[in-house]
Design a protein around this motif. Structure first.
Motif, PDB file in Angstrom:
ATOM      1  N   TRP A   1      26.544 -12.965  65.446  1.00 56.68           N
ATOM      2  CA  TRP A   1      26.545 -13.494  64.077  1.00 56.68           C
ATOM      3  C   TRP A   1      27.934 -13.957  63.669  1.00 56.68           C
ATOM      4  O   TRP A   1      28.082 -14.930  62.935  1.00 56.68           O
ATOM      5  CB  TRP A   1      26.046 -12.442  63.111  1.00 56.68           C
ATOM      6  CG  TRP A   1      24.566 -12.415  62.958  1.00 56.68           C
ATOM      7  CD1 TRP A   1      23.665 -13.212  63.599  1.00 56.68           C
ATOM      8  CD2 TRP A   1      23.816 -11.551  62.118  1.00 56.68           C
ATOM      9  NE1 TRP A   1      22.401 -12.893  63.217  1.00 56.68           N
ATOM     10  CE2 TRP A   1      22.461 -11.875  62.298  1.00 56.68           C
ATOM     11  CE3 TRP A   1      24.145 -10.527  61.251  1.00 56.68           C
ATOM     12  CZ2 TRP A   1      21.443 -11.215  61.631  1.00 56.68           C
ATOM     13  CZ3 TRP A   1      23.133  -9.872  60.579  1.00 56.68           C
ATOM     14  CH2 TRP A   1      21.809 -10.223  60.772  1.00 56.68           C
ATOM     15  N   LEU A   2      28.959 -13.248  64.095  1.00 57.61           N
ATOM     16  CA  LEU A   2      30.323 -13.663  63.773  1.00 57.61           C
ATOM     17  C   LEU A   2      30.623 -15.033  64.361  1.00 57.61           C
ATOM     18  O   LEU A   2      31.195 -15.899  63.690  1.00 57.61           O
ATOM     19  CB  LEU A   2      31.330 -12.631  64.287  1.00 57.61           C
ATOM     20  CG  LEU A   2      32.798 -12.976  64.079  1.00 57.61           C
ATOM     21  CD1 LEU A   2      33.129 -12.997  62.600  1.00 57.61           C
ATOM     22  CD2 LEU A   2      33.676 -11.992  64.806  1.00 57.61           C
TER      23      LEU A   2
ATOM     24  N   LEU B   1      23.155 -21.819  54.635  1.00 57.30           N
ATOM     25  CA  LEU B   1      22.842 -20.393  54.684  1.00 57.30           C
ATOM     26  C   LEU B   1      23.636 -19.682  55.777  1.00 57.30           C
ATOM     27  O   LEU B   1      23.919 -18.501  55.667  1.00 57.30           O
ATOM     28  CB  LEU B   1      21.340 -20.217  54.908  1.00 57.30           C
ATOM     29  CG  LEU B   1      20.831 -18.787  54.922  1.00 57.30           C
ATOM     30  CD1 LEU B   1      21.079 -18.144  53.562  1.00 57.30           C
ATOM     31  CD2 LEU B   1      19.364 -18.749  55.253  1.00 57.30           C
ATOM     32  N   ARG B   2      24.013 -20.400  56.818  1.00 61.25           N
ATOM     33  CA  ARG B   2      24.751 -19.755  57.914  1.00 61.25           C
ATOM     34  C   ARG B   2      26.085 -19.196  57.456  1.00 61.25           C
ATOM     35  O   ARG B   2      26.586 -18.234  58.008  1.00 61.25           O
ATOM     36  CB  ARG B   2      24.970 -20.740  59.054  1.00 61.25           C
ATOM     37  CG  ARG B   2      23.733 -21.002  59.838  1.00 61.25           C
ATOM     38  CD  ARG B   2      24.058 -21.781  61.072  1.00 61.25           C
ATOM     39  NE  ARG B   2      22.889 -21.924  61.898  1.00 61.25           N
ATOM     40  CZ  ARG B   2      22.858 -22.629  62.991  1.00 61.25           C
ATOM     41  NH1 ARG B   2      23.933 -23.263  63.394  1.00 61.25           N
ATOM     42  NH2 ARG B   2      21.765 -22.704  63.707  1.00 61.25           N
TER      43      ARG B   2
ATOM     44  N   ILE C   1      26.527 -11.240  54.970  1.00 64.48           N
ATOM     45  CA  ILE C   1      25.267 -10.505  55.097  1.00 64.48           C
ATOM     46  C   ILE C   1      25.265  -9.602  56.326  1.00 64.48           C
ATOM     47  O   ILE C   1      24.664  -8.534  56.317  1.00 64.48           O
ATOM     48  CB  ILE C   1      24.078 -11.491  55.123  1.00 64.48           C
ATOM     49  CG1 ILE C   1      23.940 -12.161  53.757  1.00 64.48           C
ATOM     50  CG2 ILE C   1      22.791 -10.805  55.507  1.00 64.48           C
ATOM     51  CD1 ILE C   1      22.923 -13.281  53.726  1.00 64.48           C
ATOM     52  N   ARG C   2      25.975  -9.994  57.374  1.00 62.15           N
ATOM     53  CA  ARG C   2      25.952  -9.210  58.606  1.00 62.15           C
ATOM     54  C   ARG C   2      26.507  -7.805  58.387  1.00 62.15           C
ATOM     55  O   ARG C   2      26.053  -6.846  59.002  1.00 62.15           O
ATOM     56  CB  ARG C   2      26.692  -9.930  59.729  1.00 62.15           C
ATOM     57  CG  ARG C   2      28.163 -10.067  59.511  1.00 62.15           C
ATOM     58  CD  ARG C   2      28.784 -10.982  60.573  1.00 62.15           C
ATOM     59  NE  ARG C   2      30.183 -11.188  60.281  1.00 62.15           N
ATOM     60  CZ  ARG C   2      31.160 -10.480  60.816  1.00 62.15           C
ATOM     61  NH1 ARG C   2      30.886  -9.542  61.689  1.00 62.15           N
ATOM     62  NH2 ARG C   2      32.397 -10.716  60.492  1.00 62.15           N
TER      63      ARG C   2
ATOM     64  N   GLY D   1      25.422  -2.105  58.271  1.00 65.44           N
ATOM     65  CA  GLY D   1      25.580  -0.863  57.518  1.00 65.44           C
ATOM     66  C   GLY D   1      24.254  -0.240  57.126  1.00 65.44           C
ATOM     67  O   GLY D   1      24.061   0.979  57.254  1.00 65.44           O
ATOM     68  N   ALA D   2      23.317  -1.057  56.643  1.00 66.64           N
ATOM     69  CA  ALA D   2      22.019  -0.525  56.221  1.00 66.64           C
ATOM     70  C   ALA D   2      21.227   0.010  57.403  1.00 66.64           C
ATOM     71  O   ALA D   2      20.579   1.064  57.301  1.00 66.64           O
ATOM     72  CB  ALA D   2      21.221  -1.619  55.513  1.00 66.64           C
ATOM     73  N   THR D   3      21.287  -0.675  58.533  1.00 66.90           N
ATOM     74  CA  THR D   3      20.574  -0.206  59.726  1.00 66.90           C
ATOM     75  C   THR D   3      21.149   1.117  60.220  1.00 66.90           C
ATOM     76  O   THR D   3      20.411   2.050  60.537  1.00 66.90           O
ATOM     77  CB  THR D   3      20.632  -1.263  60.841  1.00 66.90           C
ATOM     78  OG1 THR D   3      20.132  -2.500  60.345  1.00 66.90           O
ATOM     79  CG2 THR D   3      19.844  -0.833  62.049  1.00 66.90           C
ATOM     80  N   GLY D   4      22.464   1.192  60.281  1.00 60.72           N
ATOM     81  CA  GLY D   4      23.100   2.432  60.711  1.00 60.72           C
ATOM     82  C   GLY D   4      22.840   3.581  59.763  1.00 60.72           C
ATOM     83  O   GLY D   4      22.556   4.706  60.189  1.00 60.72           O
TER      84      GLY D   4
END
Length: 144
Positions: free
Chosen positions: A65-66, A84-85, A91-92, A97-100
């Motif tokens: 994503w970076l 949007l990119r 957003i990444r 963070g939310a997944t972890g």
């Protein structure tokens, strides 16, 4: 000392394009994550292994994503609205963070192991540094 590095050319280390360097880094990241997960499967508890795996996968996703978001930022012309990119750049962090956080709160991963998996970029940098040292010392090639 009479040579000056030309910083305006589109080449990376050792006269190659940046895509080759990024691909080598990505492959080294994949290899370090795979080795860590394989070793963890044999030697460590399952939460540590899943932490290494999730952290490594998030690290690979973050690296990809970076690359795409920074490329999109530089492709936006002066008068055009960002697509949007460009928003992926911010957003990444929230996705990683939310997944972890969710995986830790559910008790699926060990937090130190997940953080270690997120650091898969470090062994990849060491692999690339050793590669550059090899070319500079053994083969007497310059990086610029």
């Amino acid at each position: 000392m009479s040579q000056i590095a030309n910083s305006m050319r589109a080449e990376g280390l050792a006269g190659e394009d940046n895509g080759a360097l990024e691909l080598r880094l990505f492959r080294a990241m994949m290899a370090s994550v795979a080795l860590a997960v394989i070793a963890g499967t044999m030697l460590l508890p399952w939460r540590v292994t899943t932490g290494l795996m999730l952290g490594g996968l998030l690290s690979l996703l973050n690296f990809h994503w970076l690359q795409t978001s920074v490329a999109a930022v530089f492709k936006v012309s002066a008068g055009a609205r960002p697509r949007l990119r460009v928003a992926r750049y911010v957003i990444r962090y929230f996705v990683v963070g939310a997944t972890g956080y969710a995986a830790y709160e559910l008790g699926l991963v060990s937090l130190p192991a997940m953080l270690a998996g997120l650091c898969s970029f470090v062994p990849a940098l060491f692999v690339e540094a050793f590669r550059q040292f090899y070319f500079a010392i053994i083969r007497r090639e310059e990086s610029f």
